[in-house]
Design a protein around this motif. Structure first.
Motif, PDB file in Angstrom:
ATOM      1  N   PRO B   8      66.272  75.180-109.827  1.00  0.00           N
ATOM      2  CA  PRO B   8      66.457  75.946-109.111  1.00  0.00           C
ATOM      3  C   PRO B   8      67.501  77.065-109.662  1.00  0.00           C
ATOM      4  N   ARG B   9      67.677  78.194-108.711  1.00  0.00           N
ATOM      5  CA  ARG B   9      68.613  79.418-109.085  1.00  0.00           C
ATOM      6  C   ARG B   9      69.938  78.640-109.146  1.00  0.00           C
ATOM      7  N   TYR B  10      70.039  78.618-107.693  1.00  0.00           N
ATOM      8  CA  TYR B  10      71.434  78.092-107.553  1.00  0.00           C
ATOM      9  C   TYR B  10      71.647  76.255-106.768  1.00  0.00           C
ATOM     10  N   LYS B  11      72.521  75.578-106.917  1.00  0.00           N
ATOM     11  CA  LYS B  11      72.928  74.459-106.506  1.00  0.00           C
ATOM     12  C   LYS B  11      74.403  74.039-106.258  1.00  0.00           C
ATOM     13  N   ILE B  12      74.681  73.977-105.008  1.00  0.00           N
ATOM     14  CA  ILE B  12      75.690  73.640-104.394  1.00  0.00           C
ATOM     15  C   ILE B  12      75.689  71.926-104.543  1.00  0.00           C
ATOM     16  N   ILE B  13      76.668  70.639-104.631  1.00  0.00           N
ATOM     17  CA  ILE B  13      76.830  69.270-103.946  1.00  0.00           C
ATOM     18  C   ILE B  13      78.141  69.179-104.286  1.00  0.00           C
ATOM     19  N   GLU B  14      77.997  68.122-104.106  1.00  0.00           N
ATOM     20  CA  GLU B  14      79.495  67.275-104.158  1.00  0.00           C
ATOM     21  C   GLU B  14      79.393  66.314-105.266  1.00  0.00           C
ATOM     22  N   LYS B  15      80.959  66.475-105.321  1.00  0.00           N
ATOM     23  CA  LYS B  15      80.667  65.249-106.402  1.00  0.00           C
ATOM     24  C   LYS B  15      80.342  63.415-106.282  1.00  0.00           C
ATOM     25  N   ARG B  16      79.921  63.815-107.256  1.00  0.00           N
ATOM     26  CA  ARG B  16      79.524  61.752-107.426  1.00  0.00           C
ATOM     27  C   ARG B  16      78.394  62.444-107.225  1.00  0.00           C
ATOM     28  N   GLN B  17      77.272  63.281-106.706  1.00  0.00           N
ATOM     29  CA  GLN B  17      76.291  63.479-106.057  1.00  0.00           C
ATOM     30  C   GLN B  17      75.034  63.917-107.460  1.00  0.00           C
ATOM     31  N   SER B  18      74.540  63.157-107.406  1.00  0.00           N
ATOM     32  CA  SER B  18      72.943  63.311-108.571  1.00  0.00           C
ATOM     33  C   SER B  18      72.439  65.509-108.244  1.00  0.00           C
ATOM     34  N   VAL B  19      71.713  65.508-109.420  1.00  0.00           N
ATOM     35  CA  VAL B  19      70.962  66.834-109.449  1.00  0.00           C
ATOM     36  C   VAL B  19      70.212  66.908-110.572  1.00  0.00           C
ATOM     37  N   ALA B  20      69.037  67.875-110.163  1.00  0.00           N
ATOM     38  CA  ALA B  20      67.881  68.099-111.422  1.00  0.00           C
ATOM     39  C   ALA B  20      67.654  68.903-111.627  1.00  0.00           C
ATOM     40  N   PHE B  21      67.573  69.822-112.588  1.00  0.00           N
ATOM     41  CA  PHE B  21      66.830  71.271-113.215  1.00  0.00           C
ATOM     42  C   PHE B  21      65.695  70.949-113.561  1.00  0.00           C
ATOM     43  N   TRP B  22      65.297  71.926-113.274  1.00  0.00           N
ATOM     44  CA  TRP B  22      63.769  71.966-114.189  1.00  0.00           C
ATOM     45  C   TRP B  22      63.675  73.332-114.545  1.00  0.00           C
ATOM     46  N   LYS B  83      80.540  65.733-112.022  1.00  0.00           N
ATOM     47  CA  LYS B  83      81.762  65.799-111.506  1.00  0.00           C
ATOM     48  C   LYS B  83      82.162  67.051-111.759  1.00  0.00           C
ATOM     49  N   LEU B  84      83.634  67.364-110.955  1.00  0.00           N
ATOM     50  CA  LEU B  84      83.834  69.058-110.943  1.00  0.00           C
ATOM     51  C   LEU B  84      83.293  70.308-112.173  1.00  0.00           C
ATOM     52  N   GLU B  85      83.849  69.578-113.123  1.00  0.00           N
ATOM     53  CA  GLU B  85      84.147  69.793-114.419  1.00  0.00           C
ATOM     54  C   GLU B  85      82.030  70.222-115.186  1.00  0.00           C
ATOM     55  N   ASP B  86      81.566  70.018-114.279  1.00  0.00           N
ATOM     56  CA  ASP B  86      80.023  70.222-114.425  1.00  0.00           C
ATOM     57  C   ASP B  86      79.805  71.522-114.016  1.00  0.00           C
ATOM     58  N   SER B  87      80.290  72.160-112.824  1.00  0.00           N
ATOM     59  CA  SER B  87      80.480  73.310-112.446  1.00  0.00           C
ATOM     60  C   SER B  87      79.589  74.546-113.438  1.00  0.00           C
ATOM     61  N   ALA B  88      78.817  74.768-113.571  1.00  0.00           N
ATOM     62  CA  ALA B  88      78.661  75.689-114.636  1.00  0.00           C
ATOM     63  C   ALA B  88      76.993  76.182-114.511  1.00  0.00           C
ATOM     64  N   VAL B  89      76.782  77.064-115.487  1.00  0.00           N
ATOM     65  CA  VAL B  89      75.421  77.889-115.671  1.00  0.00           C
ATOM     66  C   VAL B  89      74.462  77.186-116.543  1.00  0.00           C
ATOM     67  N   TYR B  90      73.529  76.605-115.902  1.00  0.00           N
ATOM     68  CA  TYR B  90      72.336  75.670-116.853  1.00  0.00           C
ATOM     69  C   TYR B  90      71.438  76.490-116.928  1.00  0.00           C
ATOM     70  N   LEU B  91      71.214  76.828-118.834  1.00  0.00           N
ATOM     71  CA  LEU B  91      70.569  77.968-119.333  1.00  0.00           C
ATOM     72  C   LEU B  91      69.539  76.726-119.906  1.00  0.00           C
ATOM     73  N   PHE B 107      65.957  82.744-123.159  1.00  0.00           N
ATOM     74  CA  PHE B 107      66.482  82.043-122.303  1.00  0.00           C
ATOM     75  C   PHE B 107      65.745  82.641-121.165  1.00  0.00           C
ATOM     76  N   GLY B 108      65.802  81.669-120.020  1.00  0.00           N
ATOM     77  CA  GLY B 108      66.095  81.845-119.100  1.00  0.00           C
ATOM     78  C   GLY B 108      66.514  82.139-117.738  1.00  0.00           C
ATOM     79  N   PRO B 109      66.549  82.524-116.587  1.00  0.00           N
ATOM     80  CA  PRO B 109      67.639  83.462-115.894  1.00  0.00           C
ATOM     81  C   PRO B 109      68.678  82.011-115.018  1.00  0.00           C
ATOM     82  N   GLY B 110      68.729  81.066-115.353  1.00  0.00           N
ATOM     83  CA  GLY B 110      69.638  79.848-115.401  1.00  0.00           C
ATOM     84  C   GLY B 110      69.980  79.485-113.763  1.00  0.00           C
ATOM     85  N   THR B 111      70.287  77.686-113.881  1.00  0.00           N
ATOM     86  CA  THR B 111      70.535  77.212-112.980  1.00  0.00           C
ATOM     87  C   THR B 111      72.308  77.500-112.329  1.00  0.00           C
TER      88      THR B 111
END
Lengths: 113, 116
Positions: B8-22, B83-91, B107-111
């Protein structure tokens, strides 16, 4: 220490003024790339320089590579509000064997109308 | 020519949750890169694929990050647990094929990931 240093970190210029951004590497440069990024978005490719002394231009943006100094400069002539953004330099410092780039921290450019 | 697609373009999660980018690279591009860009920093390479093989994953925190590029086209990057420190843009970026000199990366638009 940062392998790729950009200066200045930020820049505010009046519309119509010229400006220069520098990128200096602590390692041998095999290729130097300039990208532009809008806040929080992807990188837009601007130019690639490979040979010492090479100079490229696109519209009002000119980039040069000084191989001896391990440095590149990006010059914008007659800046416009559309030039605002973050300019990032990326460098190939391992001879292109893997295609990896390292990046500077970026220079944030604001253009005042 | 279509560019690099990411979701996705944006994602908000809580720490210890999992997330996936495509990521879907430019058609015909053999090499795919995932970068992490923390606010105020330049992008940092996490992993590089050439076709479906890993070329460099030396900076990937393998205890929580994983990535795959099945069939040598699309790729997914996963973080588990975040983790909290994973907050970033993933390109995601792709290039035709690095040879003697590095091919230009597009580059893509990033998540934008926010971990609360």
């Amino acid at each position: 220490s940062q392998e790729l240093e950009q200066s200045p970190q930020s820049l505010i210029v009046q519309e119509g003024k010229n400006l220069t951004i520098n990128c200096t590497s602590s390692k041998t440069l095999y290729g130097l790339y300039w990208y532009k990024q809008k806040y929080g978005e992807g990188l837009i490719f601007l130019m690639m320089l490979q040979k010492g002394g090479e100079e490229k231009s696109h519209e009002k943006i000119t980039a040069k590579l000084d191989e001896k100094k391990q440095q590149s400069s990006l010059h914008i002539t007659a800046s416009q509000p559309s030039h605002a953004g973050i300019y990032l330099c990326g460098a190939d410092v391992d001879g292109g064997s893997q295609g990896n780039l390292i990046f500077g921290k970026g220079t944030k450019l604001s253009v005042k109308p | 020519e279509a560019g690099v697609a990411q979701s996705p373009r944006y994602k908000i999660i809580e720490k210890r949750q999992s997330v996936a980018f495509w990521c879907n690279p430019i058609s015909g591009h053999a090499t795919l890169y995932w970068y992490q860009q923390i606010l105020g920093q330049g992008p940092k390479l996490l992993i590089q694929f050439q076709n479906n093989g890993v070329v460099d994953d030396s900076q990937l925190p393998k205890d929580r990050f994983s990535a795959e590029r099945l069939k040598g086209v699309d790729s997914t990057l996963k973080i588990q647990p975040a983790k909290l420190e994973d907050s970033a843009v993933y390109l995601c970026a792709s290039s035709y094929q690095p040879g003697q000199y590095t091919d230009t990366q597009y580059f893509g638009p990033g998540t934008r990931l926010t971990v609360l």
